[in-house]
Design a protein around this motif. Structure first.
Motif, PDB file in Angstrom:
ATOM      1  N   ALA A  64       0.935  -1.375   0.393  1.00  0.00           N
ATOM      2  CA  ALA A  64       0.157   0.104  -0.302  1.00  0.00           C
ATOM      3  C   ALA A  64       0.732   1.423  -0.081  1.00  0.00           C
ATOM      4  CB  ALA A  64      -1.152  -0.086   1.191  1.00  0.00           C
ATOM      5  N   GLY A  65       0.530   2.116  -1.134  1.00  0.00           N
ATOM      6  CA  GLY A  65       1.177   3.735  -0.838  1.00  0.00           C
ATOM      7  C   GLY A  65       0.716   4.572  -0.581  1.00  0.00           C
ATOM      8  N   THR A  66       1.256   5.730  -0.496  1.00  0.00           N
ATOM      9  CA  THR A  66       1.321   6.982  -0.007  1.00  0.00           C
ATOM     10  C   THR A  66       0.645   6.971   1.367  1.00  0.00           C
ATOM     11  OG1 THR A  66       0.427   7.775  -2.299  1.00  0.00           O
ATOM     12  CG2 THR A  66      -0.099   9.160  -1.191  1.00  0.00           C
ATOM     13  N   VAL A  67       1.061   6.332   2.277  1.00  0.00           N
ATOM     14  CA  VAL A  67       0.103   5.919   3.749  1.00  0.00           C
ATOM     15  C   VAL A  67       0.689   6.895   4.412  1.00  0.00           C
ATOM     16  CG1 VAL A  67       0.059   4.233   5.524  1.00  0.00           C
ATOM     17  CG2 VAL A  67       0.534   3.543   3.285  1.00  0.00           C
ATOM     18  N   SER A  82       1.535  -6.915   3.428  1.00  0.00           N
ATOM     19  CA  SER A  82       3.055  -7.332   2.723  1.00  0.00           C
ATOM     20  C   SER A  82       3.998  -5.600   3.511  1.00  0.00           C
ATOM     21  CB  SER A  82       3.266  -8.049   1.456  1.00  0.00           C
ATOM     22  OG  SER A  82       2.334  -9.111   1.127  1.00  0.00           O
ATOM     23  N   PHE A  83       3.126  -4.705   2.729  1.00  0.00           N
ATOM     24  CA  PHE A  83       4.266  -4.002   3.196  1.00  0.00           C
ATOM     25  C   PHE A  83       3.806  -2.463   3.098  1.00  0.00           C
ATOM     26  CE2 PHE A  83       5.457  -5.176  -1.179  1.00  0.00           C
ATOM     27  CZ  PHE A  83       5.353  -3.748  -2.320  1.00  0.00           C
ATOM     28  N   GLY A  84       4.164  -1.497   3.658  1.00  0.00           N
ATOM     29  CA  GLY A  84       3.972  -0.141   2.891  1.00  0.00           C
ATOM     30  C   GLY A  84       4.791   1.134   2.538  1.00  0.00           C
ATOM     31  N   LEU A  85       4.165   1.901   2.287  1.00  0.00           N
ATOM     32  CA  LEU A  85       5.227   2.842   1.930  1.00  0.00           C
ATOM     33  C   LEU A  85       4.708   4.066   1.433  1.00  0.00           C
ATOM     34  CD1 LEU A  85       4.972   0.276  -1.227  1.00  0.00           C
ATOM     35  CD2 LEU A  85       7.446   1.985  -1.661  1.00  0.00           C
ATOM     36  N   ALA A  86       5.863   5.399   1.671  1.00  0.00           N
ATOM     37  CA  ALA A  86       4.758   6.910   1.899  1.00  0.00           C
ATOM     38  C   ALA A  86       5.885   7.649   0.902  1.00  0.00           C
ATOM     39  CB  ALA A  86       4.432   7.109   3.364  1.00  0.00           C
ATOM     40  N   PRO A  87       5.526   8.621   1.017  1.00  0.00           N
ATOM     41  CA  PRO A  87       5.793   9.789   0.550  1.00  0.00           C
ATOM     42  C   PRO A  87       7.248  10.442   0.671  1.00  0.00           C
ATOM     43  CG  PRO A  87       3.877  10.411   0.281  1.00  0.00           C
ATOM     44  CD  PRO A  87       3.558   9.177   0.791  1.00  0.00           C
TER      45      PRO A  87
END
Length: 211
Positions: A64-67, A82-87
């Motif tokens: 999941a991106g832009t968290v 499975s994993f998260g990302l953020a700016p």
């Protein structure tokens, strides 16, 4: 999970406006040989899209991106990503994912942010927005002091088929994120075969770096 991510040089960065597109999109990626996906939390359809991919394709590494909010972070954990990302790098979000034993890759673009990440036990960071922040040359110089500490980067933003290997050739880069692999227009027009072809092309290109 980090070890699994490190085996995959290209991560498709996806914006889904209609949750009904989630399954055919994931299937198009898998047909191209790509079993990882980052669905950004930029749209109202994202939570349902993530849940649908998780259910239909448990073999995919679901990111999941832009968290960027606590509600989004909770949704990600509840969905079982499975994993998260953020700016950017938000210590509260990092801590929340760590407490839930889920890989989180925050965004950085300065030495101070990298060191803040190191202080939180992070060694995989997202360089964003890569193109606007100085591109390959910037990342080469930015990452060099931290390479001996095991810090690795996933540059995202402004990458494409033509420049992706310039990034992947850097020793500090473990993977790249690319939105060109499945654009919003292609998804809206349900160009699944085109997306599959683009994925195959990108993976073949990435293989040139390690050849």
């Amino acid at each position: 999970m980090l070890n699994e991510i490190l085996k995959r040089p290209v991560i498709p960065v996806i914006v889904i406006d209609d949750a009904n597109d989630a399954e055919p999109l994931a299937e198009a990626l898998l047909k191209g040989g790509m079993d990882v996906i980052e669905v950004t939390c930029r749209t109202a359809a994202a939570p349902e899209a993530l849940a649908r991919i998780k259910k239909a394709f448990p073999e995919m590494l679901l990111g999941a991106g832009t968290v960027v909010t606590s509600d989004q972070a909770k949704m990600c954990i509840d969905t079982g990503v499975s994993f998260g990302l953020a700016p950017g790098l938000n210590p509260d979000t990092v801590e929340f994912f760590q407490e839930n034993n889920t890989l989180f890759i925050p965004g950085v673009m300065t030495p101070s942010e990298i060191e803040a990440g190191l202080a939180m036990g992070l060694n995989m960071l997202k360089f964003f927005p890569a193109g606007a922040a100085g591109g390959v040359n910037m990342l080469k110089n930015l990452g060099a002091p931290y390479a001996p500490l095991g810090v690795r980067f996933c540059p995202t933003g402004g990458l494409n088929l033509d420049n992706m290997n310039d990034y992947l050739a850097l020793p500090v880069v473990s993977a790249i994120g690319g939105s060109w692999l499945a654009t919003k227009q292609q998804i809206a027009e349900k160009q699944w075969n085109v997306i599959t072809a683009q994925v195959k092309e990108a993976l073949a290109k990435a293989a040139e770096v390690s050849a």
